[in-house]
Motif scaffolding. Sequence first.
Motif, PDB file in Angstrom:
ATOM      1  N   SER A  18      -7.574   0.994  -3.354  1.00  0.00           N
ATOM      2  CA  SER A  18      -8.856   0.644  -3.940  1.00  0.00           C
ATOM      3  C   SER A  18      -9.313   1.821  -4.767  1.00  0.00           C
ATOM      4  CB  SER A  18      -9.874   0.306  -2.846  1.00  0.00           C
ATOM      5  OG  SER A  18     -10.099   1.426  -2.037  1.00  0.00           O
ATOM      6  N   SER A  19     -10.484   1.742  -5.376  1.00  0.00           N
ATOM      7  CA  SER A  19     -10.933   2.830  -6.230  1.00  0.00           C
ATOM      8  C   SER A  19     -11.902   3.730  -5.498  1.00  0.00           C
ATOM      9  CB  SER A  19     -11.616   2.264  -7.476  1.00  0.00           C
ATOM     10  OG  SER A  19     -12.744   1.517  -7.113  1.00  0.00           O
ATOM     11  N   SER A  20     -12.007   5.001  -5.925  1.00  0.00           N
ATOM     12  CA  SER A  20     -12.963   5.940  -5.357  1.00  0.00           C
ATOM     13  C   SER A  20     -13.351   6.945  -6.426  1.00  0.00           C
ATOM     14  CB  SER A  20     -12.367   6.649  -4.137  1.00  0.00           C
ATOM     15  OG  SER A  20     -11.356   7.523  -4.535  1.00  0.00           O
ATOM     16  N   ILE A  21     -14.153   7.926  -6.034  1.00  0.00           N
ATOM     17  CA  ILE A  21     -14.673   8.896  -6.988  1.00  0.00           C
ATOM     18  C   ILE A  21     -13.562   9.835  -7.450  1.00  0.00           C
ATOM     19  CG2 ILE A  21     -16.318  10.775  -7.253  1.00  0.00           C
ATOM     20  CD1 ILE A  21     -18.053   9.379  -5.197  1.00  0.00           C
ATOM     21  N   LEU A  50       6.059   8.001   3.682  1.00  0.00           N
ATOM     22  CA  LEU A  50       5.930   6.743   2.964  1.00  0.00           C
ATOM     23  C   LEU A  50       7.030   6.738   1.913  1.00  0.00           C
ATOM     24  CD1 LEU A  50       4.586   4.135   2.166  1.00  0.00           C
ATOM     25  CD2 LEU A  50       2.878   5.434   0.904  1.00  0.00           C
ATOM     26  N   ALA A  51       8.116   6.025   2.188  1.00  0.00           N
ATOM     27  CA  ALA A  51       9.321   6.145   1.372  1.00  0.00           C
ATOM     28  C   ALA A  51       9.150   5.583  -0.030  1.00  0.00           C
ATOM     29  CB  ALA A  51      10.492   5.452   2.071  1.00  0.00           C
ATOM     30  N   SER A  52       8.313   4.538  -0.176  1.00  0.00           N
ATOM     31  CA  SER A  52       8.203   3.898  -1.490  1.00  0.00           C
ATOM     32  C   SER A  52       6.876   3.159  -1.599  1.00  0.00           C
ATOM     33  CB  SER A  52       9.370   2.925  -1.699  1.00  0.00           C
ATOM     34  OG  SER A  52       9.275   2.279  -2.946  1.00  0.00           O
ATOM     35  N   LEU A  53       5.991   3.622  -2.476  1.00  0.00           N
ATOM     36  CA  LEU A  53       4.740   2.908  -2.707  1.00  0.00           C
ATOM     37  C   LEU A  53       5.026   1.501  -3.219  1.00  0.00           C
ATOM     38  CD1 LEU A  53       2.362   5.490  -4.462  1.00  0.00           C
ATOM     39  CD2 LEU A  53       2.031   4.423  -2.237  1.00  0.00           C
ATOM     40  N   ASN A  54       4.244   0.532  -2.745  1.00  0.00           N
ATOM     41  CA  ASN A  54       4.458  -0.840  -3.203  1.00  0.00           C
ATOM     42  C   ASN A  54       3.488  -1.251  -4.302  1.00  0.00           C
ATOM     43  OD1 ASN A  54       2.080  -1.182  -1.804  1.00  0.00           O
ATOM     44  ND2 ASN A  54       2.981  -2.379  -0.132  1.00  0.00           N
ATOM     45  N   GLN A  55       2.656  -0.303  -4.758  1.00  0.00           N
ATOM     46  CA  GLN A  55       1.761  -0.578  -5.870  1.00  0.00           C
ATOM     47  C   GLN A  55       1.280   0.736  -6.466  1.00  0.00           C
ATOM     48  OE1 GLN A  55      -2.270  -1.997  -4.477  1.00  0.00           O
ATOM     49  NE2 GLN A  55      -1.129  -2.188  -2.561  1.00  0.00           N
ATOM     50  N   THR A  56       0.774   0.664  -7.676  1.00  0.00           N
ATOM     51  CA  THR A  56       0.238   1.845  -8.344  1.00  0.00           C
ATOM     52  C   THR A  56      -1.084   2.251  -7.708  1.00  0.00           C
ATOM     53  OG1 THR A  56       1.280   1.225 -10.432  1.00  0.00           O
ATOM     54  CG2 THR A  56      -0.571   2.759 -10.553  1.00  0.00           C
ATOM     55  N   VAL A  57      -1.280   3.564  -7.554  1.00  0.00           N
ATOM     56  CA  VAL A  57      -2.552   4.101  -7.060  1.00  0.00           C
ATOM     57  C   VAL A  57      -3.138   4.957  -8.173  1.00  0.00           C
ATOM     58  CG1 VAL A  57      -3.725   5.422  -5.268  1.00  0.00           C
ATOM     59  CG2 VAL A  57      -1.653   4.132  -4.704  1.00  0.00           C
ATOM     60  N   ALA A  58      -4.195   4.474  -8.787  1.00  0.00           N
ATOM     61  CA  ALA A  58      -4.783   5.153  -9.937  1.00  0.00           C
ATOM     62  C   ALA A  58      -5.375   6.499  -9.539  1.00  0.00           C
ATOM     63  CB  ALA A  58      -5.864   4.270 -10.556  1.00  0.00           C
ATOM     64  N   SER A  63      -8.088   5.168  -3.563  1.00  0.00           N
ATOM     65  CA  SER A  63      -8.066   5.443  -2.124  1.00  0.00           C
ATOM     66  C   SER A  63      -7.057   4.549  -1.430  1.00  0.00           C
ATOM     67  CB  SER A  63      -9.451   5.202  -1.507  1.00  0.00           C
ATOM     68  OG  SER A  63     -10.386   6.124  -1.998  1.00  0.00           O
ATOM     69  N   VAL A  64      -6.441   5.075  -0.377  1.00  0.00           N
ATOM     70  CA  VAL A  64      -5.412   4.342   0.357  1.00  0.00           C
ATOM     71  C   VAL A  64      -5.677   4.470   1.853  1.00  0.00           C
ATOM     72  CG1 VAL A  64      -2.950   4.277   0.926  1.00  0.00           C
ATOM     73  CG2 VAL A  64      -3.668   4.657  -1.434  1.00  0.00           C
ATOM     74  N   ASN A  65      -5.540   3.345   2.575  1.00  0.00           N
ATOM     75  CA  ASN A  65      -5.524   3.361   4.033  1.00  0.00           C
ATOM     76  C   ASN A  65      -4.093   3.118   4.483  1.00  0.00           C
ATOM     77  OD1 ASN A  65      -8.311   3.656   4.264  1.00  0.00           O
ATOM     78  ND2 ASN A  65      -8.643   1.451   4.152  1.00  0.00           N
ATOM     79  N   GLN A  84       2.875   5.995  -8.847  1.00  0.00           N
ATOM     80  CA  GLN A  84       3.540   4.806  -9.352  1.00  0.00           C
ATOM     81  C   GLN A  84       4.290   4.060  -8.245  1.00  0.00           C
ATOM     82  OE1 GLN A  84       2.999   3.911 -12.516  1.00  0.00           O
ATOM     83  NE2 GLN A  84       1.747   5.780 -12.736  1.00  0.00           N
ATOM     84  N   ILE A  85       4.544   2.776  -8.485  1.00  0.00           N
ATOM     85  CA  ILE A  85       5.364   1.985  -7.570  1.00  0.00           C
ATOM     86  C   ILE A  85       6.709   2.689  -7.377  1.00  0.00           C
ATOM     87  CG2 ILE A  85       6.597  -0.200  -7.286  1.00  0.00           C
ATOM     88  CD1 ILE A  85       4.321  -1.553  -8.811  1.00  0.00           C
ATOM     89  N   GLY A  86       7.121   2.830  -6.124  1.00  0.00           N
ATOM     90  CA  GLY A  86       8.381   3.498  -5.809  1.00  0.00           C
ATOM     91  C   GLY A  86       8.248   4.972  -5.497  1.00  0.00           C
TER      92      GLY A  86
END
Length: 229
Positions: free
Chosen positions: A14-17, A85-93, A97-99, A64-66
């Motif tokens: 999700s997004s955060s500051i 976390l071996a491979s992100l499954n989505q982009t995190v701008a 924020s990530v849980n 980035q993904i991966g």
Amino acid sequence: MKKILFLSMLVFASSSIFAQGNIDVTNVYFTDQNSQAIENDELTPGDTVILWFSWDNNLTSALQIGDSLTFGWSIDGVDQGRLILASLNQTVAVGGSVNAFLRTQYMLPTSGDFTICCWPMYNPYTPNTDPQVGRFCNEDFVIEVPGPPALIDELQAAYSSSIHVNNGTLAFESNGFTQVSIYDLQGRLVLNSSTSEGMLQLPEMQRGTFIIRLMDEDGIRSSKIRLGN
């Protein structure tokens, strides 16, 4: 009975500051198997719980993904290895924020308080070599050992929301002389006193969760309250 944590990994973004420079861990907390949050002082021996931690992407570029990420973690200052976390499954701008929750096994103490810390280590863009950078520690976890059944039943039957502690002073609604008893979660009496003023200055106590029992001419009232430094 000793307590085992089962931890597994999922990721949601999700997004955060926005802030620059690091991946920053922002929280460490528990849920049950149905993803319902558990209060820090409501952990009991034998529970199966999930440890979550939250982090913000405060790097100067999106993840980035991966992409692969690694975090370190400790319990009461003892290093517990790596959370990978071996491979992100989505982009995190940038600013996202990530849980995340991670599956492993850890044998918790049977009673007492404990601290869990988590910090970022490897990422493909700005790897972190300082465990104090981006670090978050939750110092408020408590393993609750149930006291004698009669005491627990009394607490549930006589619970009162009007009992409070502020800056070491116990305050409550009073109808004259009141007997004040404080028990630890194993049912051991740690303080026995009395007052007729609706308040009592408490002595310095070890940090933890206690049962406060008040008895006056109107009957018995109880509450479970965190005390100590």
